[in-house]
Design a protein around this motif. Structure first.
Motif, PDB file in Angstrom:
ATOM      1  N   LEU A  32      37.219  61.788  44.396  1.00 12.84           N
ATOM      2  CA  LEU A  32      35.801  61.596  44.063  1.00 12.84           C
ATOM      3  C   LEU A  32      35.404  60.131  44.142  1.00 12.84           C
ATOM      4  N   VAL A  33      36.221  59.269  43.539  1.00  9.39           N
ATOM      5  CA  VAL A  33      35.884  57.846  43.498  1.00  9.39           C
ATOM      6  C   VAL A  33      35.878  57.254  44.905  1.00  9.39           C
ATOM      7  N   ALA A  34      36.889  57.590  45.709  1.00  9.67           N
ATOM      8  CA  ALA A  34      36.945  57.064  47.077  1.00  9.67           C
ATOM      9  C   ALA A  34      35.703  57.491  47.855  1.00  9.67           C
ATOM     10  N   THR A  35      35.289  58.739  47.659  1.00  9.70           N
ATOM     11  CA  THR A  35      34.112  59.248  48.365  1.00  9.70           C
ATOM     12  C   THR A  35      32.824  58.591  47.862  1.00  9.70           C
ATOM     13  N   MET A  36      32.726  58.414  46.534  1.00  8.35           N
ATOM     14  CA  MET A  36      31.533  57.760  45.982  1.00  8.35           C
ATOM     15  C   MET A  36      31.410  56.329  46.509  1.00  8.35           C
ATOM     16  N   ASP A  68      27.913  53.091  52.431  1.00  5.14           N
ATOM     17  CA  ASP A  68      27.253  53.470  53.686  1.00  5.14           C
ATOM     18  C   ASP A  68      25.742  53.527  53.520  1.00  5.14           C
ATOM     19  N   LEU A  69      25.288  53.788  52.284  1.00  7.81           N
ATOM     20  CA  LEU A  69      23.845  53.795  52.021  1.00  7.81           C
ATOM     21  C   LEU A  69      23.341  52.383  51.680  1.00  7.81           C
ATOM     22  N   GLY A  70      24.225  51.404  51.744  1.00  2.00           N
ATOM     23  CA  GLY A  70      23.801  50.011  51.594  1.00  2.00           C
ATOM     24  C   GLY A  70      23.934  49.440  50.194  1.00  2.00           C
ATOM     25  N   HIS A  71      24.616  50.141  49.301  1.00  2.00           N
ATOM     26  CA  HIS A  71      24.769  49.632  47.935  1.00  2.00           C
ATOM     27  C   HIS A  71      26.102  48.925  47.758  1.00  2.00           C
ATOM     28  N   ARG A  72      26.108  47.975  46.829  1.00  2.00           N
ATOM     29  CA  ARG A  72      27.342  47.368  46.365  1.00  2.00           C
ATOM     30  C   ARG A  72      27.892  48.276  45.270  1.00  2.00           C
ATOM     31  N   VAL A  73      29.213  48.425  45.197  1.00  2.00           N
ATOM     32  CA  VAL A  73      29.774  49.381  44.246  1.00  2.00           C
ATOM     33  C   VAL A  73      30.601  48.703  43.156  1.00  2.00           C
ATOM     34  N   VAL A  74      30.303  49.069  41.910  1.00  2.00           N
ATOM     35  CA  VAL A  74      31.032  48.573  40.750  1.00  2.00           C
ATOM     36  C   VAL A  74      31.724  49.750  40.085  1.00  2.00           C
ATOM     37  N   ALA A  75      32.987  49.596  39.749  1.00  2.00           N
ATOM     38  CA  ALA A  75      33.676  50.627  38.961  1.00  2.00           C
ATOM     39  C   ALA A  75      33.699  50.196  37.507  1.00  2.00           C
ATOM     40  N   GLU A  76      33.249  51.095  36.627  1.00  2.00           N
ATOM     41  CA  GLU A  76      33.257  50.824  35.186  1.00  2.00           C
ATOM     42  C   GLU A  76      34.531  51.398  34.580  1.00  2.00           C
ATOM     43  N   GLY A  77      34.982  50.841  33.467  1.00  2.00           N
ATOM     44  CA  GLY A  77      36.109  51.427  32.740  1.00  2.00           C
ATOM     45  C   GLY A  77      37.457  51.171  33.386  1.00  2.00           C
ATOM     46  N   VAL A  78      37.598  50.007  34.034  1.00  2.00           N
ATOM     47  CA  VAL A  78      38.886  49.663  34.645  1.00  2.00           C
ATOM     48  C   VAL A  78      39.812  49.111  33.552  1.00  2.00           C
ATOM     49  N   GLU A  79      40.814  49.901  33.213  1.00  2.00           N
ATOM     50  CA  GLU A  79      41.655  49.561  32.064  1.00  2.00           C
ATOM     51  C   GLU A  79      43.055  49.116  32.462  1.00  2.00           C
ATOM     52  N   CYS A  80      43.486  49.397  33.701  1.00  2.00           N
ATOM     53  CA  CYS A  80      44.859  49.014  34.066  1.00  2.00           C
ATOM     54  C   CYS A  80      44.961  48.625  35.537  1.00  2.00           C
ATOM     55  N   GLU A  81      46.089  47.992  35.869  1.00  2.00           N
ATOM     56  CA  GLU A  81      46.285  47.466  37.221  1.00  2.00           C
ATOM     57  C   GLU A  81      46.385  48.549  38.278  1.00  2.00           C
ATOM     58  N   GLU A  82      46.955  49.718  37.917  1.00  2.00           N
ATOM     59  CA  GLU A  82      47.061  50.812  38.897  1.00  2.00           C
ATOM     60  C   GLU A  82      45.672  51.207  39.390  1.00  2.00           C
ATOM     61  N   VAL A  83      44.738  51.280  38.466  1.00  2.00           N
ATOM     62  CA  VAL A  83      43.375  51.651  38.838  1.00  2.00           C
ATOM     63  C   VAL A  83      42.750  50.564  39.700  1.00  2.00           C
ATOM     64  N   LEU A  84      42.936  49.323  39.287  1.00  2.00           N
ATOM     65  CA  LEU A  84      42.383  48.218  40.061  1.00  2.00           C
ATOM     66  C   LEU A  84      42.928  48.233  41.486  1.00  2.00           C
ATOM     67  N   SER A  85      44.234  48.482  41.600  1.00  2.00           N
ATOM     68  CA  SER A  85      44.861  48.482  42.909  1.00  2.00           C
ATOM     69  C   SER A  85      44.297  49.613  43.782  1.00  2.00           C
ATOM     70  N   PHE A  86      44.081  50.788  43.181  1.00  2.00           N
ATOM     71  CA  PHE A  86      43.456  51.888  43.927  1.00  2.00           C
ATOM     72  C   PHE A  86      42.060  51.490  44.388  1.00  2.00           C
ATOM     73  N   LEU A  87      41.282  50.907  43.484  1.00  2.00           N
ATOM     74  CA  LEU A  87      39.899  50.536  43.797  1.00  2.00           C
ATOM     75  C   LEU A  87      39.854  49.512  44.926  1.00  2.00           C
ATOM     76  N   ARG A  88      40.793  48.577  44.873  1.00  2.00           N
ATOM     77  CA  ARG A  88      40.813  47.549  45.911  1.00  2.00           C
ATOM     78  C   ARG A  88      41.085  48.164  47.273  1.00  2.00           C
ATOM     79  N   GLN A  89      42.065  49.093  47.302  1.00  2.00           N
ATOM     80  CA  GLN A  89      42.385  49.764  48.570  1.00  2.00           C
ATOM     81  C   GLN A  89      41.233  50.621  49.058  1.00  2.00           C
ATOM     82  N   ALA A  90      40.472  51.174  48.107  1.00  2.00           N
ATOM     83  CA  ALA A  90      39.345  52.034  48.476  1.00  2.00           C
ATOM     84  C   ALA A  90      38.122  51.200  48.861  1.00  2.00           C
ATOM     85  N   GLY A  91      38.232  49.876  48.754  1.00  2.00           N
ATOM     86  CA  GLY A  91      37.155  48.994  49.207  1.00  2.00           C
ATOM     87  C   GLY A  91      36.047  48.782  48.190  1.00  2.00           C
ATOM     88  N   CYS A  92      36.311  49.091  46.924  1.00  2.00           N
ATOM     89  CA  CYS A  92      35.306  48.895  45.876  1.00  2.00           C
ATOM     90  C   CYS A  92      34.995  47.399  45.725  1.00  2.00           C
TER      91      CYS A  92
END
Ligand code: C2E
Ligand code: MG
Ligand code: MG
Ligand code: MG
Length: 292
Positions: free
Chosen positions: A219-223, A229-253
């Motif tokens: 879901l997050v990767a798709t969001m 693609d619709l021209g928005h900058r994306v922020v992830a809320e509730g980042v509590e650990c490095e595993e999540v950050l690492s996923f987000l970085r790879q997903a281009g957040c």
């Protein structure tokens, strides 16, 4: 309401219920005096981190209420009540005035951060909201793009047509717009297509626990992809650990916000947390401040 209606004919006193009753109804009566008091309401600020550079590029202002008898009450508890009672106008006016003043102080001190401010659904129905916003910016000598307003997806979907007109009016002032709690508000894709937002903030319910939930990951990767693609900058809320950050970085957040970096803090603590004014350090060297 249930607590009164269903039990009005039962004469049993329960201290637990009495407390619940107080927590539900007392705050509402007291909010007016809280707005006038000098010390019950305050804003705390949570850093927003650019994932690419590791730099802190903004702060979200979050309301705190220290009630004289109930103690600290969180906005998740009192804001819905405030909003239902028509007090959103006064609440947001206080929040805006306080956050703009803080932004002025930070800029005077050489700290150039984006200031994000939460607004309520009802504010989108106030005909003079955009004008008042512009007047506030002028009063404090702030460039419009130093301010971002966060509006929840569900607030927009309450009255999508009216809300869109107001969002357009706000966008015309040059103030940035963020769709908050994205993914929880049942926007149709056709509304999403026309959303005049600079930023989409993925709700923390999709982000917390993401490291051990492949469905959340999908879901997050798709969001992220869809929003970008619709021209928005994306922020992830509730980042509590490095595993999540690492996923987000790879997903281009683009950006992350969460307890991993910092909990919301007092305005006075913010410059110390950064050590160096953000504008004065090159993006790359800023990476040394973080564990990634
Ligand atoms: P929000 O705008 O989505 O703000 C994010 C909430 O998540 C904040 O809670 C923040 O403290 C919390 N948070 C941040 N990072 C993490 C994390 O890593 N893990 C977890 N579990 N939580 C995290 P807070 O301050 O209690 O605010 C709750 C909500 O109340 C806000 O959600 C916003 O919708 C509303 N709110 C707060 N301040 C204001 C305000 O000034 N005006 C209006 N209208 N609403 C406000
Ligand atoms: Mg927010
Ligand atoms: Mg949110
Ligand atoms: Mg939220």
């Amino acid at each position: 309401h249930d607590a009164i209606d269903t039990r009005s004919h039962i004469a049993v006193y329960s201290e637990a219920e009495d407390t619940l009753y107080q927590r539900r109804f007392t705050p509402l009566n007291d909010f007016g005096s809280a707005l006038e008091s000098q010390d019950q309401l305050r804003l705390v600020y949570q850093p927003r981190i650019d994932i690419g550079s590791g730099d802190c590029i903004g702060a979200e202002a979050l309301l705190r209420w220290n009630h004289p008898t109930l103690g600290a009450i969180g906005p998740g508890e009192f804001m819905p009540m405030i909003e239902r009672s028509g007090l959103a106008h006064a609440a947001t006016a206080w929040v805006l005035a306080t956050a703009l003043q803080q932004q002025r102080r930070w800029r005077d001190a050489g700290m150039f951060l984006q200031m994000s401010i939460n607004v309520s659904a009802a504010n989108l129905q106030e005909p003079d909201f955009a004008t008042a916003l512009e007047a506030g910016l002028k009063r404090h000598g702030l460039p419009p793009d130093s301010i971002e307003l966060e509006i929840t997806e569900s607030a927009i979907m309450e009255q999508p047509v009216k809300a869109h007109a107001m969002l357009d009016a706000i966008a015309a002032t040059g103030v940035r717009l963020a769709i908050d709690d994205f993914g929880t508000g049942y926007s149709s894709l056709s509304y999403l297509q026309r959303m005049p937002a600079d930023v989409v903030k993925i709700d923390q319910s999709f982000v917390i626990g993401l490291e051990r939930d492949v469905r959340k990951q999908a879901l997050v990767a798709t969001m992220i992809t869809l929003s970008q693609d619709l021209g928005h900058r994306v922020v992830a809320e509730g980042v509590e650990c490095e595993e999540v950050l690492s996923f987000l970085r790879q997903a281009g957040c683009d950006e992350a916000q969460g307890f991993m970096f910092a909990r919301p803090m007092e305005a006075e603590a913010f410059p110390g947390w950064r050590h160096v004014p953000v504008a004065s350090i090159p993006a790359r060297s800023a990476q040394a401040h973080y564990a990634f």
